[in-house]
Enzyme design. Structure first.
Site, short mmCIF file in Angstrom:
data_model
loop_
_atom_site.label_atom_id
_atom_site.label_comp_id
_atom_site.label_asym_id
_atom_site.label_seq_id
_atom_site.Cartn_x
_atom_site.Cartn_y
_atom_site.Cartn_z
CG ASP A 1 -1.61 1.27 1.39
OD1 ASP A 1 -2.37 1.48 0.42
OD2 ASP A 1 -1.45 1.84 2.34
CG ASP B 1 -1.35 2.51 6.67
OD1 ASP B 1 -1.76 2.59 5.45
OD2 ASP B 1 -1.64 3.90 7.23
CG ASP C 1 -4.30 -0.56 3.18
OD1 ASP C 1 -4.47 -0.57 2.04
OD2 ASP C 1 -3.59 -0.15 3.82
#
Length: 701
Positions: A396, A590, A594
């Protein structure tokens, strides 16, 4: 029940993956059930019926026969289940405490310090302790045997029986201790996974303000109808997915896209449930509500990823499936040929030593402990195995590769003004703005030591910027939409081409400067990504909800590939696509957005200090500080651990093969066979202890 339905049934009493498998198998046998998925973390079964109707009584009976319960809706957990859970918890605690004490005694006996103590314990007391502490496991082995299943517990239970036959209750107790410790660790991990779903659910808006009969009224969000108009005021959470009818607001969409940069939403814009209207108010036409919203799908994807993730069978289970039949055959042939029950017992005892229980968990526990000291929380040994074989790393962007908050990267002064003067005027005008970019401007002024002035006649214009009087001058700071006159400088276009957001600054209607803001890359990222690549993971890809331009710029700087404009379901689709190719996928993220991909990945790694609780709970590894050097470190730990585990397994196999041969020939009697079990245990402990000396960034490739 009507046919061709999909129904959800709560299940209580499940605390491990094998429990969910038992329930799923039991329900699947019911006539009329077309398909069934059992979710351990959310404690429910999703059943698809066929043509024939399926009664709830039939489901309850099937679940009960598997050893679990379907609680009443009004009583999520029945009294009988509470009793069962309490009993299991007490037995688990008893087994662990007893095992710790016992290990101390056994260690002392190996050193010749506690021989008198162990000899003084009556045999029936030792047998009782083994049977009581191992009762839940023994019951599970019997149930598995009745269903023709073999697990590592089956193999170790045979060792317990054989040890008891020859009077070696201490050896039997050690086997039971490791079985119970493993069960406890699995239940602990399961409860943490359930907490992830609970955290997600708590973020869901509970009420909505709707327009009905010309009036605004607040109602439970589940009562909102598609097509109704929802009103959202400044600072409120948006309760539905929809399209903006009127109004203007700055929306924090980080829970959905993961992006720290807010978006400006006006008429015609799409907005999502569980996002925040920071500035401005909106009237929204409802498109989706509840579980159908994008955020609702995030929750469902986390839930489903548990089932659809490829199963990772324990190493001991794999070995047991082949080894146990061999042991049984050797014991049977020994008894058939030699007609010697003592030799037969010796075969079973020496073959089923607790070294099988030690081979994997001791190495895993050592590595998990070393990882914890380095700031790595690894939630189970199976994830170490997957990390060691990983060949794809998905990352990410915001909050993971970047710091997760905008910072001023460029200040361009025009008309001969100093940069600090442009920054002073802009930061003073933005002094009382709540916009994240305003905070970035103020922080830039603070870092440069620029003193701010008190603004007057401050006006915030949603979607554009601010106006204020600073020291008698009219100052405007905002997007290019505020500046309708004059050509756009090429320098602004160049900054925007780099994926940066530009802020224009004017004094008395004269453009005096342009500032650029961006979510900056963590300083340690380039070296860490290169270290991961050196470890052999060549497929590294950035997944982001940000735009193509920003993603391309970042990916180019790191020499990796990327996919942009992704929603949570898009990220999980990328993970599944790689897994369908037989790849082992590690995902680093995080945020809430996600969580589905972290759960779906073979190993999900969550950033710690900057990560959300949901991401940490959904992931399998958590970085307890925002240090990206821990990512290559966890790969190094995993690879060295698996080398140690394979050495342990190989040593145990060779040792037991030799022991089987000598025992079957009558060379090793049962008592000596039981005593000989300590030798591979010592070898495994010494080999595994090497992991405790594993230092950071060692040569562990």
């Amino acid at each position: 029940m009507a046919s061709n339905q999909v129904i959800e049934v709560p299940i209580s009493g499940m605390d491990c993956a094998e429990c969910a498998s038992h329930v799923q198998h039991a329900i699947a046998q019911i006539p009329g059930v077309q398909a069934v998925e059992v979710y351990l973390t959310s404690e429910k079964a999703v059943i698809q019926t066929g043509i024939a109707p399926v009664s709830m009584d039939a489901i309850r009976r099937a679940v009960a026969e598997a050893g679990y319960m379907v609680p009443e809706v009004e009583q999520p957990q029945a009294i009988g289940t509470l009793g069962k859970d309490f009993t299991r918890s007490v037995l688990s605690l008893f087994g662990i405490v007893f095992g710790v004490v016992l290990l101390i005694v056994v260690a002392g006996e190996w050193l010749g310090l506690f021989e008198t103590l162990t000899d003084s314990i009556p045999w029936y007391v030792g047998y009782a302790l083994v049977l009581i502490s191992g009762l839940p496991t023994f019951r599970g082995v019997v149930e598995a045997a009745l269903k023709r299943r073999v697990t590592s517990h089956t193999l170790m239970t045979v060792g317990v029986i054989a040890a008891l036959i020859v009077g070696e209750w201490v050896t039997a107790a050690i086997v039971v201790f490791f079985m119970r410790t493993g069960d406890f660790a699995e239940r602990f991990t399961t409860e943490r996974s359930r907490r992830a779903l609970k955290n997600l659910t708590e973020m869901t808006p509970q009420t909505a303000r709707v327009e009905r009969a010309g009036q605004e009224m607040e109602i439970p969000v589940e009562q909102v109808q598609v097509g109704e108009t929802v009103v959202v005021r400044p600072g409120e959470k948006i309760p539905v997915d929809g399209e903006v009818l009127s109004g203007q607001a700055t929306i924090d969409q980080s829970t959905i896209t993961g992006e720290s940069m807010p978006v400006e939403a006006g008429a015609g814009a799409k907005v999502f449930a569980a996002t925040y209207a920071r500035l401005g108010s909106l009237r929204i036409q409802t498109i989706r509500v509840g579980a159908d919203t994008t955020f609702g799908r995030v929750i469902r994807l986390v839930e489903e990823a548990e089932t659809h993730r490829a199963d990772v069978q324990r190493i001991a289970d794999k070995f047991s499936a082949y080894y146990l039949p061999v042991v049984a055959l050797v014991a049977f042939m020994t008894f058939l040929i030699r007609q010697d029950p003592l030799a037969t017992a010796a075969v079973l005892v020496i073959a089923c030593s607790c070294s099988f229980a030690l081979a994997t968990p001791i190495a895993m526990l050592a590595s998990i402990g070393v990882g914890a000291k380095s700031g790595l929380l690894i939630k189970g040994g199976k994830y170490i195995e997957m990390l060691a074989h990983a060949d794809v790393l998905l990352i990410d962007k915001t909050g993971t590769l970047t710091l997760g908050q905008p910072q001023i990267t460029d200040v361009i002064a025009l008309n001969g003004l100093p940069q600090d003067e442009v920054l002073r005027l802009a930061a003073s005008a933005e002094r009382y703005s709540e916009h994240p970019l305003a905070e970035a401007v103020r922080q830039a002024a603070y870092r440069r030591g620029v003193a701010l002035e008190e603004p007057h006649e401050f006006v915030s214009i949603p979607g554009q910027g601010v106006r204020a009087k600073v020291n008698g001058s009219a100052v405007m700071v905002g997007s290019r939409r505020m500046f309708t006159n004059g050509a756009s400088p090429q320098m602004a276009a160049d900054l925007e081409a780099q994926g940066k957001t530009t802020l224009w600054v004017a004094r008395d209607d004269e453009l005096i400067g342009i500032m650029a803001a961006a979510d900056t890359l963590r300083p340690e990222i380039p070296a860490a990504v290169e270290a991961v690549r050196v470890l052999g993971i060549q497929e590294i890809q950035i997944l982001t909800g940000d735009n193509e331009r920003v993603a391309a710029s970042l990916a180019k700087s790191l020499g990796v590939s990327y996919q942009a404009n992704l929603l949570p379901e898009d990220k999980i689709a990328v993970v599944k696509a790689y897994q369908a190719q037989g790849r082992t996928v590690v995902m680093v993220g995080d945020g809430v957005n996600d969580a589905p991909a972290l759960a779906q990945a073979d190993v999900g790694i969550a950033m710690g200090a900057a990560g959300t609780d949901v991401a940490i709970e959904a992931a399998h590894v958590a970085l307890m500080r925002d240090d990206w050097t821990l990512v290559p470190e966890v790969f190094r730990i995993a690879r060295r651990t698996m080398r140690v585990v394979k050495t342990n397994i190989g040593f145990t196999a060779v040792y037991n093969l030799l022991g089987l041969t000598l025992a079957s020939l009558g060379i090793i009697p049962p008592v000596l066979a039981a005593a000989a079990q300590s030798l591979p245990d010592i070898g495994i402990l010494m080999n595994s202890s090497r992991l405790l000396r594993m230092g950071r960034r060692g040569n562990n490739r």
